[in-house]
Design a protein around this motif. Structure first.
Motif, mmCIF file in Angstrom:
data_model
loop_
_atom_site.group_PDB
_atom_site.id
_atom_site.type_symbol
_atom_site.label_atom_id
_atom_site.label_comp_id
_atom_site.label_asym_id
_atom_site.label_seq_id
_atom_site.Cartn_x
_atom_site.Cartn_y
_atom_site.Cartn_z
ATOM 1 N N TYR A 1 8.047 9.416 4.011
ATOM 2 C CA TYR A 1 6.789 10.137 4.203
ATOM 3 C C TYR A 1 5.649 9.156 4.481
ATOM 4 N N ALA A 2 5.615 8.058 3.747
ATOM 5 C CA ALA A 2 4.572 7.051 3.960
ATOM 6 C C ALA A 2 4.668 6.467 5.373
ATOM 7 N N GLY B 1 8.483 -0.954 -1.689
ATOM 8 C CA GLY B 1 7.310 -0.194 -1.273
ATOM 9 C C GLY B 1 6.045 -1.033 -1.337
ATOM 10 N N GLY B 2 5.952 -1.871 -2.371
ATOM 11 C CA GLY B 2 4.782 -2.734 -2.506
ATOM 12 C C GLY B 2 4.655 -3.715 -1.351
ATOM 13 N N GLU B 3 5.785 -4.282 -0.933
ATOM 14 C CA GLU B 3 5.755 -5.232 0.181
ATOM 15 C C GLU B 3 5.379 -4.529 1.484
ATOM 16 N N MET B 4 5.860 -3.299 1.647
ATOM 17 C CA MET B 4 5.474 -2.526 2.836
ATOM 18 C C MET B 4 3.983 -2.239 2.828
ATOM 19 N N ALA B 5 3.456 -1.863 1.663
ATOM 20 C CA ALA B 5 2.026 -1.563 1.546
ATOM 21 C C ALA B 5 1.188 -2.810 1.816
ATOM 22 N N ASP C 1 -1.029 4.186 -1.130
ATOM 23 C CA ASP C 1 -0.844 4.808 -2.440
ATOM 24 C C ASP C 1 0.603 5.259 -2.614
ATOM 25 N N TYR C 2 1.143 5.891 -1.589
ATOM 26 C CA TYR C 2 2.535 6.331 -1.654
ATOM 27 C C TYR C 2 3.474 5.123 -1.689
ATOM 28 N N MET C 3 3.188 4.126 -0.881
ATOM 29 C CA MET C 3 4.074 2.954 -0.825
ATOM 30 C C MET C 3 4.085 2.188 -2.142
ATOM 31 N N ASP D 1 22.652 1.296 -2.568
ATOM 32 C CA ASP D 1 22.889 0.044 -1.836
ATOM 33 C C ASP D 1 21.667 -0.400 -1.050
ATOM 34 N N SER D 2 20.791 0.544 -0.730
ATOM 35 C CA SER D 2 19.573 0.189 0.008
ATOM 36 C C SER D 2 18.499 -0.399 -0.896
ATOM 37 N N GLU D 3 18.795 -0.487 -2.197
ATOM 38 C CA GLU D 3 17.863 -0.982 -3.211
ATOM 39 C C GLU D 3 16.690 -0.030 -3.422
ATOM 40 N N LEU D 4 16.877 1.225 -2.983
ATOM 41 C CA LEU D 4 15.861 2.257 -3.196
ATOM 42 C C LEU D 4 16.474 3.415 -3.961
#
Length: 728
Positions: A431-432, A456-460, A447-449, A418-421
């Motif tokens: 961890y990131a 993750g890409g948007e966070m990075a 790299d991790y994101m 449900d969190s889309e992850l």
């Protein structure tokens, strides 16, 4: 001020208000507020006026000097921890490259022996780094910086990761091979019993069987398959006063040292045959043992027969004996499970292990207060999701890298919840987030994101846009960093270069442009307009480029033509690159291209005029009008600057046609001003002459007079120094 961080609670020192004075604090119209840093997720905590207008009776002046407390939601990695993170990130990157290659070829890693070999090798690299860091932290040496995490912590990581390797990453083709020997090897590596010190103390005694630790030691070495140690002390029993024990010890020695192991045989059938023969010898020993008369089973210290019977019971694979012995020795469930696979069920497979473990745990449960033990039990039980949850509590590094490997070998689901992850993405991003607490680790953080899908890409992206670029030079030129010097020489260097390379690597073009915009703003603030132009162009930030041009032209208004011309000369290479080449993909829109051309041409005009090149200056001036380069707001200024050339007595620098063009522009200005458009035509000139519209018009009257006289001179001589039909 600082705020020491503890789990669940942040204590402010000094306190915002005294203990029990919260009501008084609130009645003063204040509340506790905070702001989050996008640079490293740190918190700035401070007292602020209450949002409730009824409750907020305090004025800003009454707040006076306020403390700001800086706290971190994470404990940033330091010392050995940072080295550990950097080294293991290389392994992580290698695994991502393997996964990328597998996706490109539509390959399932578990189905490819070659790919599985790579995964196993990378997992072993993780294990070895845990081991090395544990050994380093164990050294009793003087350190420049204290350890952030002790050797015990890295030992836990080492045991957990190595157990994962044993249980879930067998060599290709050996998935169904019995696991008992591997479990025992893992147990002996990480949980050493009995200790070397115990053996040394016993071996130094002439009659070690008189020591109360002798038989527990011998039973433990027999359980653990430590045949050399067992054989040594069984040989010592040749001096025991009981001839029965001497004989039995002599027969027991080859049984302990020569127990068949599957890895010793090329064919399973040969192993089975050897095992039956070995079992027959154990049965024979049991018969011999039972023949010992009851009256001769003890020496002057204890019942040696019972202890020897326990050892034989272990070799017989009797589960009840093994559980009893382990309980007496204080052994835990892990030891029982490993012994089970060596003596009770020598064909115990990975698939059958969870069932046996579950039975053992019913009698010997894991320690719920020991996270390491809980991770071990979940891995033994074949519960990877539960193992990850407990690993995250032990160390988020462990959970992230286990999850990454579990995903690679399809041990956990790849579908998001449900969190889309997905489960793997969740732990890697956790961890990131921890890594983000140290801005210096931004490259590893992204790299991790970026390995975690769109979220993750948007966070990075957000991290990249906030990386400190360190563009400002030192106030002391002698100590300016090489990076700052290189950038000001027009080269891409340092952090800025790394950020842009990262954007290219992950195809984040929009973020690259944003970083270039941020860089341009920094250079604008420092007055480095040439660099600002370059980065505005790279970002395709045309409005930003327009602002730079306006600032350059502002130099003319504020400091005069000499400073303006000198500035443009310094940044001319950057200006010429923008909008001049029709073939470039970064060609500026026409409105900005014209403003650029005007700034360059206007500066060249003043440069030539200042250096006595009247003919060239006149050509520049006329070209600015004829090719409609000059903005209307600057017409009046350009015409005023033409007066000096018009009044030149030594040469006729303009043709009559040129003069007519200048008169035409002057008349258009007067007409538009009369129509109420003075701001569009006289605003710049008014600032230059430091007066209002009336003062600007007076300056234009001087231009009108000079043009009239010049045109009259052209008429008097007929050509104005050139044929009247001459064109530029």
């Amino acid at each position: 001020m600082s705020a020491p961080h503890t789990t669940g609670t942040t204590h402010l020192a000094p306190p915002l208000f005294k203990h029990g004075a919260i009501d008084e604090f609130q009645e003063s119209g204040r509340t506790v507020s905070f702001a989050t840093s996008g640079r490293d997720d740190a918190l700035a905590i401070y007292a602020a006026p209450s949002a409730d207008p009824q409750a907020s009776r305090v004025k800003a002046a009454r707040l006076g000097e306020q403390h700001v407390y800086l706290a971190s939601t994470q404990r940033p990695p330091l010392s050995e921890r940072r080295v550990f993170i950097i080294d293991t990130s290389i392994i992580f990157a290698a695994l991502q490259n393997l996964l990328k290659k597998a996706r490109a070829t539509n390959t399932e890693i578990p189905q490819s022996d070659d790919d599985m070999q790579v995964v196993i090798k990378l997992a072993n690299d993780y294990i070895n780094f845990c081991k090395e860091c544990c050994m380093y932290a164990s050294q009793n040496i003087t350190r420049a910086e204290p350890l952030q995490l002790d050797a015990e912590h890295y030992r836990r990581l080492y045991t957990c990761f190595s157990l994962f390797g044993v249980l879930y990453l067998p060599e290709p083709g050996l998935e169904n091979v019995p696991i008992g020997d591997e479990l025992m090897e893992w147990l002996n590596t990480h949980f050493i019993e009995p200790s070397t010190q115990e053996g040394d103390e016993l071996s130094s005694q002439e009659r070690p069987w008189e020591d109360p630790t002798f038989w527990p030691y011998l039973i433990r070495t027999s359980l653990r398959g430590l045949s050399k140690a067992s054989a040594f002390f069984l040989n010592v029993l040749s001096k025991h006063p009981s001839p029965h024990l001497q004989s039995l010890a002599q027969q027991l020695t080859p049984l302990l040292t020569d127990q068949p192991r599957l890895r010793q045989f090329s064919a399973e059938r040969d192993f089975a045959l050897a095992s039956r023969r070995w079992k027959d010898k154990v049965k024979t020993l049991r018969i011999e043992l039972d023949r010992v008369p009851e009256s001769e089973r003890e020496d002057d210290f204890e019942n040696w027969w019972d202890h020897l019977s326990d050892i034989v019971g272990i070799l017989e694979g009797r589960g009840d004996v093994i559980k009893k012995v382990c309980a007496e020795l204080g052994a835990d469930w892990k030891e029982v499970c490993a012994v089970w696979g060596v003596f009770v069920n020598t064909r115990l497979s990975r698939e059958d292990l969870p069932e046996i473990v579950a039975q053992v745990l019913d009698e010997l449960p894991p320690d719920p207060t020991d996270l390491e033990d809980m991770v071990h039990s979940s891995l033994f039980l074949g519960k990877p999701r539960q193992a990850l949850s407990e690993a995250a509590q032990l160390d988020i590094w462990l959970a992230a890298h286990l999850a990454d490997l579990m995903r690679a070998i399809e041990l956990i689901d790849t579908e998001p919840d449900d969190s889309e992850l997905s489960l793997r993405q969740y732990y890697v991003l956790e961890y990131a987030h921890y890594l983000h607490s140290d801005p210096a680790l931004w490259r590893i953080t992204v790299d991790y994101m970026y390995s975690c899908g769109q979220i993750g890409g948007e966070m990075a992206d957000q991290v990249l846009m906030r990386v400190p670029l360190h563009l400002q030079p030192s106030r002391d030129a002698a100590t300016s960093s090489e990076e700052a010097v290189l950038i000001r020489d027009g080269q891409l260097a340092g952090v800025l270069k790394a950020v842009i390379e990262t954007c290219h690597e992950y195809q984040r073009e929009e973020i690259r442009r944003m970083v270039c915009r941020i860089t341009a703003q920094t250079f604008i603030q420092e007055g480095e307009f040439g660099l600002a132009v370059s980065y505005c162009t790279s970002a395709e930030d045309w409005p930003g480029l327009g602002r730079v041009i306006d600032l350059v032209l502002e130099k003319y208004i504020v400091q005069g033509p000499a400073s303006f011309a000198s500035l443009v000369a310094n940044i001319a290479p950057s200006l010429h690159k923008v909008g001049m080449d029709a073939g470039t993909k970064l060609r500026a829109p026409a409105v900005f291209s014209h403003r650029l051309q005007f700034a360059v041409r206007f500066a060249e005009f003043h440069h030539r005029r200042a250096h006595g090149d009247g003919q060239g200056a006149a050509l520049d001036l006329v070209t600015m009008f004829r090719e409609e380069i000059a903005p209307r707001s600057w017409w009046a200024v350009v015409l005023c600057d033409a007066v000096e050339l018009l009044q030149c007595n030594s040469a006729m620098l303009f043709t009559s046609n040129d003069a007519c063009l200048l008169i035409q522009k002057l008349e258009e200005i007067h007409i538009r001003v009369a129509q109420g458009n003075g701001d569009d035509y006289l605003a710049v000139l008014s600032r230059v002459v430091k007066g209002g519209e009336k003062h600007a018009l007076q300056q234009l009257q001087a231009v009108r007079l000079s043009l009239a006289r010049y045109y009259a001179r052209c008429g008097a001589i007929g050509v104005g120094g050139r044929p009247s039909g001459w064109h530029h």
